[in-house]
Design a protein around this motif. Structure first.
Motif, PDB file in Angstrom:
ATOM      1  N   LEU A  56       0.828  -1.199   0.000  1.00 16.22           N
ATOM      2  CA  LEU A  56       0.000   0.000   0.000  1.00 16.22           C
ATOM      3  C   LEU A  56       0.871   1.261   0.000  1.00 16.22           C
ATOM      4  O   LEU A  56       0.594   2.232  -0.713  1.00 16.22           O
ATOM      5  CB  LEU A  56      -0.933  -0.002   1.208  1.00 16.22           C
ATOM      6  N   GLU A  57       1.940   1.226   0.794  1.00 11.22           N
ATOM      7  CA  GLU A  57       2.856   2.374   0.820  1.00 11.22           C
ATOM      8  C   GLU A  57       3.503   2.579  -0.547  1.00 11.22           C
ATOM      9  O   GLU A  57       3.666   3.714  -1.004  1.00 11.22           O
ATOM     10  CB  GLU A  57       3.937   2.165   1.892  1.00 11.22           C
ATOM     11  N   TYR A  58       3.911   1.483  -1.174  1.00 11.33           N
ATOM     12  CA  TYR A  58       4.507   1.602  -2.503  1.00 11.33           C
ATOM     13  C   TYR A  58       3.523   2.263  -3.469  1.00 11.33           C
ATOM     14  O   TYR A  58       3.878   3.171  -4.216  1.00 11.33           O
ATOM     15  CB  TYR A  58       4.894   0.217  -3.053  1.00 11.33           C
ATOM     16  N   PHE A  59       2.272   1.783  -3.431  1.00 14.20           N
ATOM     17  CA  PHE A  59       1.270   2.303  -4.361  1.00 14.20           C
ATOM     18  C   PHE A  59       1.014   3.789  -4.120  1.00 14.20           C
ATOM     19  O   PHE A  59       0.919   4.574  -5.068  1.00 14.20           O
ATOM     20  CB  PHE A  59      -0.025   1.503  -4.235  1.00 14.20           C
ATOM     21  N   LYS A  60       0.902   4.181  -2.863  1.00 16.72           N
ATOM     22  CA  LYS A  60       0.631   5.585  -2.538  1.00 16.72           C
ATOM     23  C   LYS A  60       1.769   6.503  -2.988  1.00 16.72           C
ATOM     24  O   LYS A  60       1.557   7.690  -3.244  1.00 16.72           O
ATOM     25  CB  LYS A  60       0.400   5.748  -1.038  1.00 16.72           C
ATOM     26  N   ASN A  61       2.974   5.944  -3.087  1.00 18.99           N
ATOM     27  CA  ASN A  61       4.124   6.730  -3.541  1.00 18.99           C
ATOM     28  C   ASN A  61       4.256   6.767  -5.061  1.00 18.99           C
ATOM     29  O   ASN A  61       5.174   7.381  -5.588  1.00 18.99           O
ATOM     30  CB  ASN A  61       5.417   6.192  -2.930  1.00 18.99           C
ATOM     31  N   GLY A  62       3.358   6.064  -5.736  1.00 17.18           N
ATOM     32  CA  GLY A  62       3.446   5.994  -7.196  1.00 17.18           C
ATOM     33  C   GLY A  62       4.238   4.810  -7.687  1.00 17.18           C
ATOM     34  O   GLY A  62       4.450   4.643  -8.881  1.00 17.18           O
ATOM     35  N   GLY A  63       4.707   3.977  -6.756  1.00 20.04           N
ATOM     36  CA  GLY A  63       5.488   2.798  -7.118  1.00 20.04           C
ATOM     37  C   GLY A  63       6.597   2.553  -6.122  1.00 20.04           C
ATOM     38  O   GLY A  63       6.963   3.424  -5.318  1.00 20.04           O
ATOM     39  N   ILE A  64       7.146   1.370  -6.175  1.00 20.77           N
ATOM     40  CA  ILE A  64       8.161   0.970  -5.198  1.00 20.77           C
ATOM     41  C   ILE A  64       9.457   1.757  -5.368  1.00 20.77           C
ATOM     42  O   ILE A  64      10.125   2.103  -4.387  1.00 20.77           O
ATOM     43  CB  ILE A  64       8.424  -0.553  -5.284  1.00 20.77           C
ATOM     44  N   LEU A  65       9.835   2.085  -6.605  1.00 20.21           N
ATOM     45  CA  LEU A  65      11.077   2.818  -6.823  1.00 20.21           C
ATOM     46  C   LEU A  65      10.966   4.246  -6.286  1.00 20.21           C
ATOM     47  O   LEU A  65      11.921   4.782  -5.723  1.00 20.21           O
ATOM     48  CB  LEU A  65      11.428   2.845  -8.308  1.00 20.21           C
ATOM     49  N   HIS A  66       9.798   4.842  -6.446  1.00 17.95           N
ATOM     50  CA  HIS A  66       9.578   6.188  -5.907  1.00 17.95           C
ATOM     51  C   HIS A  66       9.663   6.176  -4.378  1.00 17.95           C
ATOM     52  O   HIS A  66      10.237   7.080  -3.761  1.00 17.95           O
ATOM     53  CB  HIS A  66       8.211   6.721  -6.347  1.00 17.95           C
ATOM     54  N   TYR A  67       9.093   5.129  -3.785  1.00 12.84           N
ATOM     55  CA  TYR A  67       9.130   4.991  -2.327  1.00 12.84           C
ATOM     56  C   TYR A  67      10.569   4.869  -1.832  1.00 12.84           C
ATOM     57  O   TYR A  67      10.999   5.577  -0.901  1.00 12.84           O
ATOM     58  CB  TYR A  67       8.326   3.753  -1.929  1.00 12.84           C
ATOM     59  N   VAL A  68      11.341   3.991  -2.466  1.00 12.15           N
ATOM     60  CA  VAL A  68      12.737   3.788  -2.061  1.00 12.15           C
ATOM     61  C   VAL A  68      13.553   5.050  -2.302  1.00 12.15           C
ATOM     62  O   VAL A  68      14.348   5.467  -1.447  1.00 12.15           O
ATOM     63  CB  VAL A  68      13.345   2.594  -2.833  1.00 12.15           C
ATOM     64  N   LEU A  69      13.361   5.665  -3.459  1.00 12.86           N
ATOM     65  CA  LEU A  69      14.130   6.862  -3.803  1.00 12.86           C
ATOM     66  C   LEU A  69      13.896   7.976  -2.791  1.00 12.86           C
ATOM     67  O   LEU A  69      14.846   8.613  -2.328  1.00 12.86           O
ATOM     68  CB  LEU A  69      13.755   7.327  -5.208  1.00 12.86           C
ATOM     69  N   ARG A  70      12.645   8.188  -2.420  1.00 11.88           N
ATOM     70  CA  ARG A  70      12.352   9.246  -1.444  1.00 11.88           C
ATOM     71  C   ARG A  70      13.038   8.960  -0.107  1.00 11.88           C
ATOM     72  O   ARG A  70      13.623   9.864   0.507  1.00 11.88           O
ATOM     73  CB  ARG A  70      10.842   9.389  -1.254  1.00 11.88           C
ATOM     74  N   ASN A  71      12.978   7.708   0.342  1.00 10.96           N
ATOM     75  CA  ASN A  71      13.589   7.355   1.625  1.00 10.96           C
ATOM     76  C   ASN A  71      15.106   7.517   1.592  1.00 10.96           C
ATOM     77  O   ASN A  71      15.719   8.058   2.528  1.00 10.96           O
ATOM     78  CB  ASN A  71      13.221   5.923   2.007  1.00 10.96           C
ATOM     79  N   LEU A  72      15.730   7.049   0.513  1.00  6.62           N
ATOM     80  CA  LEU A  72      17.188   7.150   0.417  1.00  6.62           C
ATOM     81  C   LEU A  72      17.616   8.611   0.256  1.00  6.62           C
ATOM     82  O   LEU A  72      18.640   9.030   0.815  1.00  6.62           O
ATOM     83  CB  LEU A  72      17.694   6.323  -0.764  1.00  6.62           C
ATOM     84  N   ALA A  73      16.836   9.378  -0.495  1.00  8.99           N
ATOM     85  CA  ALA A  73      17.179  10.791  -0.693  1.00  8.99           C
ATOM     86  C   ALA A  73      17.083  11.566   0.626  1.00  8.99           C
ATOM     87  O   ALA A  73      17.922  12.419   0.919  1.00  8.99           O
ATOM     88  CB  ALA A  73      16.271  11.404  -1.752  1.00  8.99           C
ATOM     89  N   ARG A  74      16.048  11.245   1.421  1.00  7.20           N
ATOM     90  CA  ARG A  74      15.919  11.915   2.724  1.00  7.20           C
ATOM     91  C   ARG A  74      17.131  11.601   3.610  1.00  7.20           C
ATOM     92  O   ARG A  74      17.681  12.472   4.277  1.00  7.20           O
ATOM     93  CB  ARG A  74      14.649  11.469   3.423  1.00  7.20           C
ATOM     94  N   ALA A  75      17.523  10.324   3.604  1.00  6.43           N
ATOM     95  CA  ALA A  75      18.643   9.906   4.456  1.00  6.43           C
ATOM     96  C   ALA A  75      19.966  10.493   3.993  1.00  6.43           C
ATOM     97  O   ALA A  75      20.878  10.687   4.801  1.00  6.43           O
ATOM     98  CB  ALA A  75      18.734   8.375   4.459  1.00  6.43           C
ATOM     99  N   ALA A  76      20.082  10.776   2.683  1.00  8.81           N
ATOM    100  CA  ALA A  76      21.350  11.251   2.132  1.00  8.81           C
ATOM    101  C   ALA A  76      21.471  12.766   2.143  1.00  8.81           C
ATOM    102  O   ALA A  76      22.517  13.308   1.789  1.00  8.81           O
ATOM    103  CB  ALA A  76      21.505  10.736   0.694  1.00  8.81           C
ATOM    104  N   LYS A  77      20.415  13.466   2.529  1.00  5.51           N
ATOM    105  CA  LYS A  77      20.469  14.941   2.523  1.00  5.51           C
ATOM    106  C   LYS A  77      21.283  15.463   3.697  1.00  5.51           C
ATOM    107  O   LYS A  77      21.256  14.893   4.780  1.00  5.51           O
ATOM    108  CB  LYS A  77      19.054  15.508   2.565  1.00  5.51           C
TER     109      LYS A  77
END
Length: 894
Positions: A873-894
């Motif tokens: 469900l989280e993947y879908f709400k983010n527009g897909g699993i790659l978008h979900y992962v990318l957002r999380n990794l980008a937040r951690a890398a900022k």
């Protein structure tokens, strides 16, 4: 990641002079978990995974306790867990787009103000380049060299990109072309059965596990490695540190007893297993094999059975560790320390099969192996098994029921410039190919012995048959040569054509032009016989309509016979120099003959030599220059392009809207496979993809295949739903990727209609029957669907991997209720669909679907949301699993 270790499972294990940390199931049981000794071995692997990765968030104490509850509930799958595989395996068809996505994610991370190097595999990733060789040349001593040259000519841009990926990403290795099939390389070299790594000053031992971007990753289950196929999208998430979200599965126990009879092969056995398990119904379940019959199977036999788990519908087909596991590890050159660790660890964890009493299973079935008879499967599905004695009659029936051409079954067509004719049922492709069988020396040696005995009797392959030998490993060449059998195969035209999947994935190459012309002019039902695992419509070759799976020795036999109309068990397979009939029984080797050759010719030294420097590659690979740094330069290319998935993406996902007044892009029937959906095989010149390539200056002879161009979304979205055999019932009575565009009702390619709808701001949905998305784990079946603007697929049931991939690309999978199929509702495709509640729902929730018919009538049905877990469900709400992962990794890398 240190475990919270709620059950104090962390212990040490001494093996020889080495000490390992491990998470003991016995200790966990004693410290509050309860007795789990009767769990299936495959679930013990999952349980250990959770004990080792308990973090209180993704893995909780309650998740671990659910395994004890599983025994009480008799295996009902209802508890969601987060599973972390040890590693990821990819082949190049699915691997190239995965690396493309990683490269695009680096660009997107940079655009979001994060360090692009944050996008990096967190677990070991191996990509084996095995899907790109095509059988352009065959039947000659130099066929292999010519096919390799052609492979590098076609795929230079892809290989440059993969070599960049090998240098740019950590934890990423590429096994060069010409080495072998990914599953066989996995079985013979990569897999360890028990993995170990240094972490926080300790050496931690744990079961080897993997997910792979090919559905036949399950082959390694034969070596007691829990692994299965996932879409490239899921694999990317796993390599980026995301757990695989799943329910603790139901486990079906398959008891094997007895021993294979004389003249029966492991291929015959696996076709029976596929047949039985398809009828049982094991989609989404684990299958675990047990029983006294395992003692009479080689590990290669077991790997053959595990390989075809996708064909019987299971997530995996697991064999626990036993003495045969240890012997195989020794034979294939694993170190003595590794073999000792596998034995000690398996015994300490209660995973050693000889000491396990029959575990508790959700359900069971049983097969006496001695009852198995020689078989083939076809003409369209691997589960459609035919006893060899009935094969010719079955083809005659198929001519009537499948191909509607029984009235002209005896028609023959003259082949231009030749003295012979061809007709319905003639075998035009005979291919020893694919991972299914070529890991198994017994059936390859049997094929060689059949060739030897046939040559001695003066038999030859019929002149209209395209023959090929594409082993899964270079070691096959070594032992066939050592046994003197390669010479005999060469005499019949089964020369080495490459080390890759070739015919089984549609890389059969073109038929000789005069054969192709005769088939076309005569509208003939030509056949192929291959030792692969897939024979879906339109997969093997566009000229071949009937395709049969068979063991390698039967492939040779059918090449000699030249026709499916011959009963190999009764009719002569040919005539010798004295014009005396020769029967299959005259040239079929005994089990003792086969065993003798295997024992004398398959040695550990062969594996050591072939895998000693496996990542070096040949002179072609070594000559490729690496371009690009931490981000890719994206040169002008029709093979690799930066996909649009992350364009305009912000750090927070946008709200999801209901699907309002969507048009229907396709109405499909049952068993629509990922081969039907995903672009595969040849690219037609007059197709949307062919026209695009020609506009880019690519000549038709350089089109290559869809598989080779998976790194370019412009080609792939044009080829989605473009299979030559797909039947869109919006245009009844036709085949191919066409649809009607409404309101005008104009017939056009699916891609063109989708683009017109998109230009008009229209949303799209698709309706389908049962088993939607069966077959290989093709991520482009979901990516292409997304890029065509499809927001939801409404089907009667889904195959596991494709359902997951749709969610991973932000496409909604909805399961239609009984009585709610598009045929029951009387739909024709000119309806308008509104789906309510999309903006706010929970997993497996009911969703309202309103269907407006022409003339104003409206019907409402309630479909089940097939987003099964909170993670999905989280993947879908983010527009897909790659978008979900990318957002999380980008937040951690900022």
């Amino acid at each position: 990641m240190a475990s919270l270790d709620s059950f104090k499972a962390k212990k040490t294990l001494t093996v020889g002079d080495k000490t390992y940390t491990y998470y003991s199931l016995e200790a966990a049981a004693a410290n509050g978990l309860g007795d789990v000794t009767s769990l299936p071995a495959s679930l013990k692997v999952l349980l250990e995974n959770l004990l080792r990765n308990e973090d209180g968030t993704t893995v909780t104490k309650a998740d671990i306790q659910a395994f004890a509850a599983w025994l009480t509930d008799k295996g009902e799958a209802k508890h969601e867990i987060a599973y972390r595989p040890a590693r990821v395996l990819m082949q190049d068809f699915t691997g190239v787009p995965a690396v493309v996505d990683l490269a695009a994610m680096r660009d997107a991370a940079k655009a979001l103000g994060a360090d692009p190097k944050a996008i990096n595999p967190q677990v070991p990733v191996d990509l084996v380049i095995d899907h790109s060789v095509m059988v352009d040349y065959f039947g000659h001593a130099d066929s292999f060299e010519k096919n390799v040259e052609r492979e590098y000519e076609r795929n230079k841009e892809r290989y440059e990109f993969l070599k960049w990926g090998q240098t740019a990403f950590k934890n990423f290795r590429a096994v060069p072309p010409g080495t072998g099939i990914c599953h066989q390389v996995n079985l013979e070299y990569l897999a360890q059965t028990v993995w170990s790594k240094d972490e926080d000053g300790e050496t931690v031992a744990y079961p080897d596990t993997c997910v792979g971007t090919d559905s036949h990753t399950t082959m390694v289950n034969g070596l007691s490695v829990l692994g299965w196929g996932v879409g490239g999208i899921e694999a990317e998430a796993a390599m980026l540190g995301q757990p695989v979200s799943m329910l603790i599965p139901e486990v079906v126990g398959f008891k094997l007893t007895g021993k294979l009879a004389e003249g029966v092969t492991a291929t015959d056995l696996v076709l029976v297993v596929v047949d039985m398990l398809r009828k049982k119904g094991v989609v989404g379940k684990f299958v675990e094999f047990y029983g006294s019959g395992l003692a009479n199977l080689s590990l290669e036999d077991e790997a053959t059975i595990s390989n075809m788990a996708p064909e019987y519908g299971a997530t995996c087909g697991f064999f626990p560790v036993d003495n045969e596991t240890l012997e195989y590890l020794k034979t294939t050159g694993r170190t003595s320390d590794q073999v000792a660790l596998v034995e000690a660890y398996s015994k300490a964890q209660g995973m050693w099969r000889p000491e396990m009493s029959d575990p508790v299973y959700t359900d069971t079935l049983e097969l006496d192996i001695s009852t198995v008879k020689p078989s083939i499967a076809g003409p369209k599905r691997p589960q459609d098994r035919i006893i060899l004695d009935d094969a010719s009659d079955a083809f005659a029936k198929a001519m009537d029921t499948e191909f509607k051409q029984l009235d002209e079954a005896t028609k023959r067509v003259k082949v231009e410039g030749e003295e012979y004719t061809i007709g319905h049922g003639d075998v035009v492709i005979a291919a020893i190919t694919s991972c299914t069988n070529t890991s198994n020396p017994s059936v390859l040696v049997a094929a060689g012995l059949v060739a030897k005995k046939a040559a001695e009797r003066g038999l030859s392959v019929k002149p209209w048959v395209k023959t090929s030998l594409a082993p899964g490993s270079q070691v096959v060449t070594d032992y066939l040569a050592k046994a003197g059998l390669q010479d005999d195969l060469d005499k019949l035209g089964f020369n080495l054509v490459g080390y890759g999947c070739t015919t089984c994935i549609g890389n059969s190459g073109p038929l000789p032009e005069k054969i192709s012309k005769a088939i076309s002019e005569g509208d003939l039902v030509a056949t192929s016989v291959l030792s692969g695992n897939r024979n879906f419509e339109g997969r093997v070759n566009p000229d071949v309509r009937a395709n049969y799976l068979a063991s390698p020795p039967l492939v040779v036999a059918y090449a000699l016979a030249g026709s499916m109309n011959i009963n190999l068990t009764k009719d002569p397979i040919g005539y010798d120099d004295e014009n005396e009939p020769v029967y299959l029984s005259d040239i079929w080797p005994t089990n003792e003959e086969i065993t003798s050759v295997v024992r004398s010719c398959v040695t550990p030294e062969m594996f050591d030599a072939r895998y000693g420097d496996v990542f070096k590659g040949d002179e072609h690979w070594q000559a490729i220059e690496v371009k690009g740094g931490e981000t890719y330069g994206w040169p002008e290319s029709t093979y690799v392009a930066n996909p649009p998935y992350f364009e305009g993406m912000g750090m927070e996902p946008e709200a999801i809207n209901d699907i309002n007044k969507a048009n229907i892009l396709g109405l499909f029937g049952e068993s629509i496979t990922t081969d039907h959906i995903s672009p595969a095989g040849n690219i037609k010149a007059d197709s949307p993809a062919g026209k695009y390539l020609q506009e880019k200056g690519v000549p038709v002879m350089e089109f290559n295949s869809y598989g080779a161009r998976r790194g370019n979304h412009e080609v792939m979205m044009r080829g989605t739903f473009a299979n030559i055999r797909i039947k869109n019932q919006m245009v009844p009575g036709t085949e191919g990727g066409i649809t009607k565009h409404w309101p005008e009702g104009d017939v056009m390619p699916i891609y063109d209609a989708a683009m017109k709808y998109m230009a008009d701001g229209k949303e799209l949905v698709i309706f389908a029957g049962e088993q939607y998305g069966t077959g290989s784990s093709r991520d482009w079946a979901a990516k292409g669907t997304n890029l065509l603007g499809v927001r939801a697929v409404l089907a009667e049931s889904f195959e596991r991997i494709h359902r997951s991939n749709l969610i991973g690309m932000g496409v909604l999978p909805l399961q239609l209720p009984e009585g709610g199929s598009w045929t029951d509702l009387g739909m024709t495709g000119n309806e308008i669909v509104t789906i309510e509640g999309v903006s706010d729902f929970k997993p497996r929730e009911a969703v309202t679907v309103n269907i407006e018919f022409p003339g104003g009538e409206t019907k409402t049905i309630t479909a089940e949301l097939r987003i099964d877990t909170e993670n999905e469900l989280e993947y879908f709400k983010n527009g897909g699993i790659l978008h979900y992962v990318l957002r999380n990794l980008a937040r951690a890398a900022k």
